[in-house]
Write a protein that holds these residues in place. Structure first.
Motif, PDB file in Angstrom:
ATOM      1  N   THR A   1       1.164 -63.688 -27.715  1.00 58.00           N
ATOM      2  CA  THR A   1       0.560 -64.082 -26.722  1.00 58.00           C
ATOM      3  C   THR A   1       1.798 -64.735 -25.711  1.00 58.00           C
ATOM      4  OG1 THR A   1       0.915 -66.210 -27.792  1.00 58.00           O
ATOM      5  CG2 THR A   1      -1.276 -65.303 -28.031  1.00 58.00           C
ATOM      6  N   ASP A   2       2.843 -64.262 -25.766  1.00 60.02           N
ATOM      7  CA  ASP A   2       3.872 -64.421 -24.737  1.00 60.02           C
ATOM      8  C   ASP A   2       3.412 -64.088 -23.291  1.00 60.02           C
ATOM      9  OD1 ASP A   2       6.091 -64.196 -23.316  1.00 60.02           O
ATOM     10  OD2 ASP A   2       6.762 -62.514 -23.823  1.00 60.02           O
ATOM     11  N   PRO A   3       3.176 -64.917 -22.620  1.00 61.90           N
ATOM     12  CA  PRO A   3       2.528 -64.489 -21.143  1.00 61.90           C
ATOM     13  C   PRO A   3       3.110 -63.521 -20.355  1.00 61.90           C
ATOM     14  CG  PRO A   3       3.539 -66.868 -21.119  1.00 61.90           C
ATOM     15  CD  PRO A   3       3.765 -66.287 -22.358  1.00 61.90           C
ATOM     16  N   VAL A   4       4.733 -63.278 -20.546  1.00 64.01           N
ATOM     17  CA  VAL A   4       5.233 -62.610 -19.528  1.00 64.01           C
ATOM     18  C   VAL A   4       5.026 -61.136 -20.185  1.00 64.01           C
ATOM     19  CG1 VAL A   4       7.486 -61.841 -18.948  1.00 64.01           C
ATOM     20  CG2 VAL A   4       7.153 -64.090 -19.335  1.00 64.01           C
ATOM     21  N   SER A   5       5.128 -60.690 -21.473  1.00 68.17           N
ATOM     22  CA  SER A   5       5.286 -59.181 -21.766  1.00 68.17           C
ATOM     23  C   SER A   5       3.854 -58.656 -22.238  1.00 68.17           C
ATOM     24  CB  SER A   5       6.311 -58.962 -22.905  1.00 68.17           C
ATOM     25  OG  SER A   5       6.140 -60.080 -23.990  1.00 68.17           O
ATOM     26  N   ALA A   6       2.740 -59.704 -22.129  1.00 66.14           N
ATOM     27  CA  ALA A   6       1.480 -59.389 -22.510  1.00 66.14           C
ATOM     28  C   ALA A   6       0.848 -58.849 -21.478  1.00 66.14           C
ATOM     29  CB  ALA A   6       0.662 -60.387 -23.162  1.00 66.14           C
ATOM     30  N   ALA A   7      -0.405 -58.037 -21.827  1.00 65.44           N
ATOM     31  CA  ALA A   7      -1.243 -57.532 -20.800  1.00 65.44           C
ATOM     32  C   ALA A   7      -1.800 -58.950 -19.982  1.00 65.44           C
ATOM     33  CB  ALA A   7      -2.552 -57.023 -21.246  1.00 65.44           C
ATOM     34  N   THR A   8      -2.355 -58.536 -18.637  1.00 55.63           N
ATOM     35  CA  THR A   8      -2.608 -59.705 -17.753  1.00 55.63           C
ATOM     36  C   THR A   8      -4.269 -59.869 -17.722  1.00 55.63           C
ATOM     37  OG1 THR A   8      -2.561 -58.146 -16.209  1.00 55.63           O
ATOM     38  CG2 THR A   8      -0.658 -59.681 -16.374  1.00 55.63           C
ATOM     39  N   SER A   9      -5.102 -59.012 -17.761  1.00 54.82           N
ATOM     40  CA  SER A   9      -6.419 -59.667 -17.601  1.00 54.82           C
ATOM     41  C   SER A   9      -6.953 -59.575 -19.045  1.00 54.82           C
ATOM     42  CB  SER A   9      -7.185 -58.207 -16.915  1.00 54.82           C
ATOM     43  OG  SER A   9      -7.021 -57.169 -18.005  1.00 54.82           O
ATOM     44  N   ASP A  10      -8.137 -60.131 -19.093  1.00 56.20           N
ATOM     45  CA  ASP A  10      -8.750 -60.682 -20.199  1.00 56.20           C
ATOM     46  C   ASP A  10      -9.034 -59.667 -21.059  1.00 56.20           C
ATOM     47  OD1 ASP A  10      -8.528 -63.160 -19.900  1.00 56.20           O
ATOM     48  OD2 ASP A  10     -10.652 -63.550 -19.116  1.00 56.20           O
ATOM     49  N   ARG A  11      -9.840 -58.448 -20.565  1.00 54.05           N
ATOM     50  CA  ARG A  11     -10.062 -57.299 -21.170  1.00 54.05           C
ATOM     51  C   ARG A  11      -8.592 -56.603 -21.784  1.00 54.05           C
ATOM     52  NH1 ARG A  11     -12.943 -52.818 -18.675  1.00 54.05           N
ATOM     53  NH2 ARG A  11     -12.066 -53.408 -16.691  1.00 54.05           N
ATOM     54  N   GLY A  12      -7.584 -56.687 -20.907  1.00 46.48           N
ATOM     55  CA  GLY A  12      -6.308 -55.979 -21.339  1.00 46.48           C
ATOM     56  C   GLY A  12      -5.882 -56.621 -22.207  1.00 46.48           C
ATOM     57  N   ARG A  13      -6.087 -58.059 -22.420  1.00 51.49           N
ATOM     58  CA  ARG A  13      -5.378 -58.770 -23.480  1.00 51.49           C
ATOM     59  C   ARG A  13      -6.105 -58.385 -24.832  1.00 51.49           C
ATOM     60  NH1 ARG A  13      -5.076 -64.316 -20.130  1.00 51.49           N
ATOM     61  NH2 ARG A  13      -2.927 -64.068 -19.408  1.00 51.49           N
ATOM     62  N   LEU A  14      -7.420 -58.449 -24.724  1.00 49.16           N
ATOM     63  CA  LEU A  14      -8.073 -57.912 -26.076  1.00 49.16           C
ATOM     64  C   LEU A  14      -7.639 -56.563 -26.374  1.00 49.16           C
ATOM     65  CD1 LEU A  14     -10.419 -59.407 -27.447  1.00 49.16           C
ATOM     66  CD2 LEU A  14     -11.913 -57.980 -26.344  1.00 49.16           C
ATOM     67  N   LEU A  15      -7.546 -55.629 -25.641  1.00 52.44           N
ATOM     68  CA  LEU A  15      -7.109 -54.306 -25.903  1.00 52.44           C
ATOM     69  C   LEU A  15      -5.596 -54.653 -26.529  1.00 52.44           C
ATOM     70  CD1 LEU A  15      -7.753 -51.693 -23.239  1.00 52.44           C
ATOM     71  CD2 LEU A  15      -8.144 -51.556 -25.740  1.00 52.44           C
ATOM     72  N   PHE A  16      -4.611 -55.162 -25.877  1.00 52.24           N
ATOM     73  CA  PHE A  16      -3.236 -55.382 -26.184  1.00 52.24           C
ATOM     74  C   PHE A  16      -3.221 -56.016 -27.488  1.00 52.24           C
ATOM     75  CE2 PHE A  16       0.376 -58.505 -26.301  1.00 52.24           C
ATOM     76  CZ  PHE A  16       1.469 -57.428 -25.821  1.00 52.24           C
ATOM     77  N   GLY A  17      -4.075 -57.037 -27.826  1.00 57.05           N
ATOM     78  CA  GLY A  17      -4.085 -57.512 -29.282  1.00 57.05           C
ATOM     79  C   GLY A  17      -4.477 -56.657 -30.352  1.00 57.05           C
TER      80      GLY A  17
END
Lengths: 229, 357
Positions: free
Chosen positions: B287-303
């Motif tokens: 969940t590091d805000p800098v190196s993770a994806a930025t949009s909500d859908r992006g974060r879901l995919l990233f996770g």
């Protein structure tokens, strides 16, 4: 003479094949785990580069424009075969250590780049100097990177230099510190990328500093001209 | 009447970066206490060394870059990096391990890329990978958890071991891991993986002494502690649910399906959820805000990507745990994830499609 100076400056610093053109990165990153390997490949590349530059420059009138690249590759491959056989004969252990990266010198873009960009358009002695300087620039970066990685990863310098230079070179080995647990990352491929990044960054920093100094000097002269006119 | 024109965004979170980061450290406390209960005092010394080195190196770098060191230190991001790295490594690792790791995290991964907010990779995990690749022996020397540990180290003995690599009575870490019967104790993930590689079935693998009722002795509580911290973060709206949910779904759904198909040779979801660094990774690292994806859908995919990679590497890879590798690989994919999950701009049809035209 000024041509010689310009070629030296281009090859060693301003247009360095490894630091500025970023050509030939594959062998650069793969074999620089120690100074000896780096020096071996650097010298081999230097030899091939000079040979191919001279030959390409000599035959440039007879090479049709359409098929120049295959011709250049054939010339380069010839010199690579020569150096490969020579290394096989005289520095067999180093030959085995470098392995596939000796034949791969054929695909080193720095060499075909110089053949295409310089040797095929200039006289042979200029091409020879260009090949020498570009080769020295490339070898210098290889050795510096090899040195950094060997010190960090092994604590030594010139370890195994006798493989390249003969028995007397055993004295060259410098043990800076003895590590129980070497920093393996420096020896592994990521270490090459990180080290290379730092070398390029340092070069850019020096260039920026010099440009800054020059620009301040220029402003001074312009101010004087304005005052006179 | 005054028509004051205010620029977007109009909804504000009142929390500043330093508060957000302080909350992250605060939420780590339950996990760290559980870790120090099961694995000894070492973790506190590691945190101490890491934070000192992180602050020193960060001030030197920021000073060399001619920026305000006070500003950089006050945002607490170096603190979070240092603490995350310190709890990821074995508590009895020699002091130079954490020093090298923290230096690499702060200087190379963070400051060289341009400091806070500019790093492509998660600094703590990049430091961890450097250490794991360079010093595999020290980085895998986890002691067995307290209930099954052959030795009980006090405060002074722990400090002595971290500094000199052996206890005052002359045991080194390898000997401390060795039980009465001469077997050195692996971590639960490692032990189960080794047993399965040897051709044993899962029930046999679970009979090893370090396995507890749910996953591994000590490790299951450690993971539950970090889960608790993660819930605090979610409740405080420090992090959003997308990355942890994606992470856990990516890890647990494949392990559940595979476990259904091959119940005797593939560990199930509960084992994966409570082993290794799963919960720490899901709630604190990914969940590091800098190196993770930025949009909500992006974060879901990233996770999802991280979770899936962890499952793949744990099941077929050479390393027992894979949170650090998975996070770094997913960090590399962030630009492309961001590119294709761009939210629709108000008044336009579709962000990505519109841009492609």
């Amino acid at each position: 003479m000024s041509e010689f100076k310009a070629l030296t400056k281009q090859g060693l610093w301003e247009n360095n094949p490894a630091l500025v053109q970023l050509l030939g990165l594959c062998p650069l990153l793969a074999v620089t785990a120690s100074v000896t390997n780096a020096l071996g490949l650097g010298l081999a590349t230097l030899f091939v580069l000079m040979g191919s530059n001279i030959t390409v420059s000599l035959v440039r009138q007879w090479v049709p424009q359409e098929i120049r690249i295959p011709v250049f590759v054939m010339v380069i491959a010839t010199f690579v075969t020569i150096i490969q056989l020579l290394m096989n004969a005289y520095v067999y252990q180093l030959y085995q250590t470098l392995g596939i990266f000796i034949p791969l010198i054929v695909t080193n873009c720095a060499i075909i780049g110089r053949a295409e960009a310089y040797a095929s358009k200039n006289k042979w002695h200029h091409a020879a100097i260009d090949g020498l300087m570009m080769g020295l620039g490339f070898a210098a970066v290889l050795v510096v990177l090899g040195g950094i990685r060997e010190v960090l990863g092994n604590g030594t310098l010139f370890d195994g230099a006798e493989l390249l230079l003969g028995e007397w070179a055993k004295q060259l080995r410098i043990e800076l510190f003895s590590l129980d647990y070497p920093l393996l990352l420096a020896i592994l491929p990521p270490g090459a990328f990180i080290g290379m990044g730092f070398i390029i960054a340092i070069k850019n920093r020096i260039d920026a500093k010099r440009a800054q100094i020059q620009s301040t000097e220029k402003t001074v002269t312009r101010a004087r001209v304005t005052a006179e006119s | 009447m005054s028509f004051k024109v205010a620029a977007a965004p109009h909804g504000h979170s009142q929390k500043k970066t330093n508060q957000v980061m302080a909350w992250v450290v605060f939420a780590l406390i339950p996990g760290v206490i559980i870790q120090s209960y099961f694995f000894g005092w070492g973790v506190w010394f590691q945190i101490l060394i890491a934070v000192t080195v992180a602050y020193l190196s960060e001030s030197i770098c920021v000073w060399a870059r001619e920026r305000s060191a006070r500003q950089a230190l006050r945002d607490n991001t170096a603190l979070v990096t240092a603490v995350l790295l310190a709890i990821s490594i074995p508590p009895l690792a020699p002091w130079w391990i954490i020093v090298i790791g923290t230096l690499f995290s702060i200087v190379v991964v963070k400051q060289v890329y341009g400091g806070m907010g500019q790093n492509i990779f998660n600094p703590a995990m990049a430091g961890y990978v450097l250490l794991l690749i360079s010093f595999p022996v020290q980085m895998t020397h986890w002691l067995p958890a307290a209930p099954i540990a052959p030795y009980d180290l006090g405060l002074w003995q722990t400090l002595h071991t971290i500094i000199f690599e052996y206890t005052p009575t002359g045991y080194d870490v390898e000997q401390l891991r060795t039980t009465v019967d001469g077997m050195s104790m692996a971590t639960p993930l490692d032990g189960v993986k080794t047993a399965l590689d040897q051709g044993k079935i899962l029930t046999e693998a679970y009979q090893q002494p370090m396995l507890g009722s749910l996953a591994g002795i000590g490790w299951q509580w450690l993971n539950l502690g970090f889960l608790l911290g993660g819930i605090i973060l979610l409740q405080q709206r420090i992090i959003r649910w997308h990355i942890p949910v994606g992470f856990l779904a990516g890890l647990l759904v494949p392990s559940f399906l595979a476990h259904m198909f091959a119940p005797s040779i593939i560990p199930g979801p509960i084992f994966h959820a409570l082993s290794g660094a799963t919960m720490l990774g899901a709630f604190f690292i990914a969940t590091d805000p800098v190196s993770a994806a930025t949009s909500d859908r992006g974060r879901l995919l990233f996770g999802l990507l991280i979770g899936l990679l962890i499952w793949v590497i744990r099941t077929w890879g050479g390393y027992p745990d894979a949170v650090a590798f998975a996070v770094l690989l997913a960090n590399l994919c962030v630009p492309i994830i961001d590119r294709y999950t761009r939210p629709t701009v108000y008044g336009h049809h579709s962000g990505a499609k519109h841009d492609a035209e």
